[in-house]
Enzyme design. Structure first.
Site, PDB file in Angstrom:
ATOM      1  N   ASP A  12       0.996  -1.384   0.096  1.00  0.00           N
ATOM      2  CA  ASP A  12      -0.044   0.222   0.012  1.00  0.00           C
ATOM      3  C   ASP A  12       0.927   1.037  -0.053  1.00  0.00           C
ATOM      4  OD1 ASP A  12      -2.428   1.379   0.057  1.00  0.00           O
ATOM      5  OD2 ASP A  12      -2.306   1.408   1.953  1.00  0.00           O
ATOM      6  N   GLY A  13       0.228   2.355  -0.551  1.00  0.00           N
ATOM      7  CA  GLY A  13       1.095   3.717  -0.605  1.00  0.00           C
ATOM      8  C   GLY A  13       1.614   4.082  -1.982  1.00  0.00           C
ATOM      9  N   HIS A  29       2.959   3.805  -8.828  1.00  0.00           N
ATOM     10  CA  HIS A  29       2.744   2.389  -9.207  1.00  0.00           C
ATOM     11  C   HIS A  29       4.024   1.834  -9.800  1.00  0.00           C
ATOM     12  CE1 HIS A  29      -1.169   2.428  -7.563  1.00  0.00           C
ATOM     13  NE2 HIS A  29      -1.741   3.052  -8.690  1.00  0.00           N
ATOM     14  N   SER A  57      -7.188  -5.771  -6.212  1.00  0.00           N
ATOM     15  CA  SER A  57      -8.128  -6.449  -5.359  1.00  0.00           C
ATOM     16  C   SER A  57      -9.729  -6.284  -6.054  1.00  0.00           C
ATOM     17  CB  SER A  57      -8.347  -5.663  -4.070  1.00  0.00           C
ATOM     18  OG  SER A  57      -8.994  -4.311  -4.086  1.00  0.00           O
ATOM     19  N   THR A  58     -10.514  -7.108  -5.451  1.00  0.00           N
ATOM     20  CA  THR A  58     -11.859  -6.980  -6.123  1.00  0.00           C
ATOM     21  C   THR A  58     -12.641  -5.587  -6.007  1.00  0.00           C
ATOM     22  OG1 THR A  58     -12.798  -7.905  -4.151  1.00  0.00           O
ATOM     23  CG2 THR A  58     -12.438  -9.414  -6.083  1.00  0.00           C
ATOM     24  N   LEU A 123      11.503 -20.314  -5.728  1.00  0.00           N
ATOM     25  CA  LEU A 123      10.220 -19.456  -5.140  1.00  0.00           C
ATOM     26  C   LEU A 123       9.101 -19.329  -5.994  1.00  0.00           C
ATOM     27  CD1 LEU A 123       9.624 -16.814  -3.036  1.00  0.00           C
ATOM     28  CD2 LEU A 123      10.550 -15.516  -4.838  1.00  0.00           C
ATOM     29  N   ARG A 179      -5.304  -2.100   8.395  1.00  0.00           N
ATOM     30  CA  ARG A 179      -6.487  -3.002   8.049  1.00  0.00           C
ATOM     31  C   ARG A 179      -5.913  -4.043   7.180  1.00  0.00           C
ATOM     32  NH1 ARG A 179      -8.372   2.281   6.154  1.00  0.00           N
ATOM     33  NH2 ARG A 179      -7.866   2.477   3.770  1.00  0.00           N
ATOM     34  N   LEU A 180      -7.063  -5.156   6.975  1.00  0.00           N
ATOM     35  CA  LEU A 180      -6.778  -6.151   6.135  1.00  0.00           C
ATOM     36  C   LEU A 180      -7.062  -6.338   4.688  1.00  0.00           C
ATOM     37  CD1 LEU A 180      -6.982  -8.876   8.908  1.00  0.00           C
ATOM     38  CD2 LEU A 180      -4.867  -7.759   8.179  1.00  0.00           C
TER      39      LEU A 180
HETATM   40  C1  FPP Z   1      -1.787   0.039  -3.472  1.00  0.00           C
HETATM   41  O1  FPP Z   1      -1.237   1.497  -3.485  1.00  0.00           O
HETATM   42  C2  FPP Z   1      -1.106  -0.472  -4.613  1.00  0.00           C
HETATM   43  C3  FPP Z   1      -2.016  -1.273  -5.581  1.00  0.00           C
HETATM   44  C4  FPP Z   1      -3.576  -1.166  -5.753  1.00  0.00           C
HETATM   45  C5  FPP Z   1      -1.204  -1.987  -6.689  1.00  0.00           C
HETATM   46  C6  FPP Z   1      -0.103  -2.703  -6.528  1.00  0.00           C
HETATM   47  C7  FPP Z   1       0.879  -2.792  -7.659  1.00  0.00           C
HETATM   48  C8  FPP Z   1       2.035  -2.594  -7.955  1.00  0.00           C
HETATM   49  C9  FPP Z   1       2.999  -2.523  -6.729  1.00  0.00           C
HETATM   50  C10 FPP Z   1       2.723  -2.579  -9.126  1.00  0.00           C
HETATM   51  C11 FPP Z   1       2.526  -3.692 -10.009  1.00  0.00           C
HETATM   52  C12 FPP Z   1       2.884  -5.074  -9.357  1.00  0.00           C
HETATM   53  C13 FPP Z   1       3.074  -6.099  -9.998  1.00  0.00           C
HETATM   54  C14 FPP Z   1       3.425  -7.257  -9.313  1.00  0.00           C
HETATM   55  C15 FPP Z   1       3.510  -6.269 -11.606  1.00  0.00           C
HETATM   56  P1  FPP Z   1      -2.463   2.606  -3.614  1.00  0.00           P
HETATM   57  O2  FPP Z   1      -2.305   3.076  -4.816  1.00  0.00           O
HETATM   58  O3  FPP Z   1      -3.754   2.038  -2.837  1.00  0.00           O
HETATM   59  O4  FPP Z   1      -1.674   3.802  -2.437  1.00  0.00           O
HETATM   60  P2  FPP Z   1      -2.414   4.769  -1.838  1.00  0.00           P
HETATM   61  O5  FPP Z   1      -2.920   4.218  -0.558  1.00  0.00           O
HETATM   62  O6  FPP Z   1      -1.351   5.699  -1.632  1.00  0.00           O
HETATM   63  O7  FPP Z   1      -3.438   5.474  -2.772  1.00  0.00           O
END
Ligand code: FPP
Length: 225
Positions: A12-13, A29, A57-58, A123, A179-180
């Site tokens: 997250d983040g 991202h 996520s969904t 892995l 949170r989860l």
């Molecule tokens: C949550 O951060 C992150 C995501 C919803 C996407 C995770 C994706 C990646 C790390 C890149 C792609 C990964 C792979 C494996 C190819 P957020 O956008 O919710 O952050 P925020 O809380 O700051 O809004």
């Protein structure tokens, strides 16, 4: 010392990091993907056998269309360009979540990534895509019923997307959020949970190793004293 087999991560983040750097959420991202690659390398070094990453996520479908399409392009590009490298490193890829709704192109990429890497043993990366724990549990219950099996823990386990994968020893969530978010709710019953203040693109080897060190020294009781 505890044996570490399986690490699960809520990454997250990214969005906040992109904005903090006076750029876009999508920039976050892109940087988040670099952290993914770093943690994959470190997991191999630490002889971790399973790494489960919450990539979409969904509930993430509620995001702006532009961000969703950026995330999927990033993912597709990563899989197409890196799959041979990952395979050479001994990585097996598995996708968890409802992938039936994806475009034929993405379904094909997923199929090929799993096929190319299926015999690798170092892995296993479980990439959670269109994943939601409640959705997964509903699928499992429906399947158990369809197969006319009894409702037992074993039968439910065997019908989850994560069947044959041991439960996570560690769950990490970055981004200073506690949170989860509908992630592996059944599987983390006895996982050690680590919430990290740093945003995912800032998370580094040192942070990861600190968590591993802490985990190894925890007394895990599993209900005993
Ligand atoms: C949550 O951060 C992150 C995501 C919803 C996407 C995770 C994706 C990646 C790390 C890149 C792609 C990964 C792979 C494996 C190819 P957020 O956008 O919710 O952050 P925020 O809380 O700051 O809004």
């Amino acid at each position: 010392m505890n044996l570490l087999k399986h690490v699960a991560i809520i990454m997250d983040g990214n969005g906040r990091w992109g904005i903090k750097k006076r750029k876009s959420r999508n920039h976050g991202h892109k940087q988040g993907l670099k952290t993914v690659e770093l943690i994959i390398r470190e997991s191999i070094k630490k002889r971790i056998r399973f790494l489960t990453l919450y990539a979409f996520s969904t509930e993430n479908w509620k995001r702006p269309k532009k961000e969703i399409s950026f995330l999927f392009k990033l993912l597709e590009n990563f899989l197409v360009t890196k799959i041979n490298d990952l395979s050479k490193k001994g990585i097996k890829l598995k996708f968890i979540g409802d992938t039936t709704i994806f475009s034929n192109k993405l379904k094909h990429i997923i199929f090929k990534s799993e096929k190319t890497t299926k015999n690798n043993k170092k892995l296993q990366i479980n990439l959670a895509l269109n994943y939601g724990s409640r959705n997964e549990l509903m699928f499992a219950f429906k399947n158990v019923k369809k197969k006319k099996l009894k409702i037992t823990e074993n039968n439910i386990n065997n019908n989850l997307f994560t069947n044959k994968i041991p439960e996570p020893d560690i769950l990490i969530r970055t981004g200073n959020t506690y949170r989860l978010s509908n992630f592996l709710l059944w599987q983390i019953a006895y996982s050690e949970i680590f919430f990290v203040k740093k945003l995912w693109p800032e998370f580094n080897r040192k942070d990861f190793n600190r968590i591993i060190f802490k985990f190894k020294n925890i007394k895990r009781n599993f209900g005993r004293v």
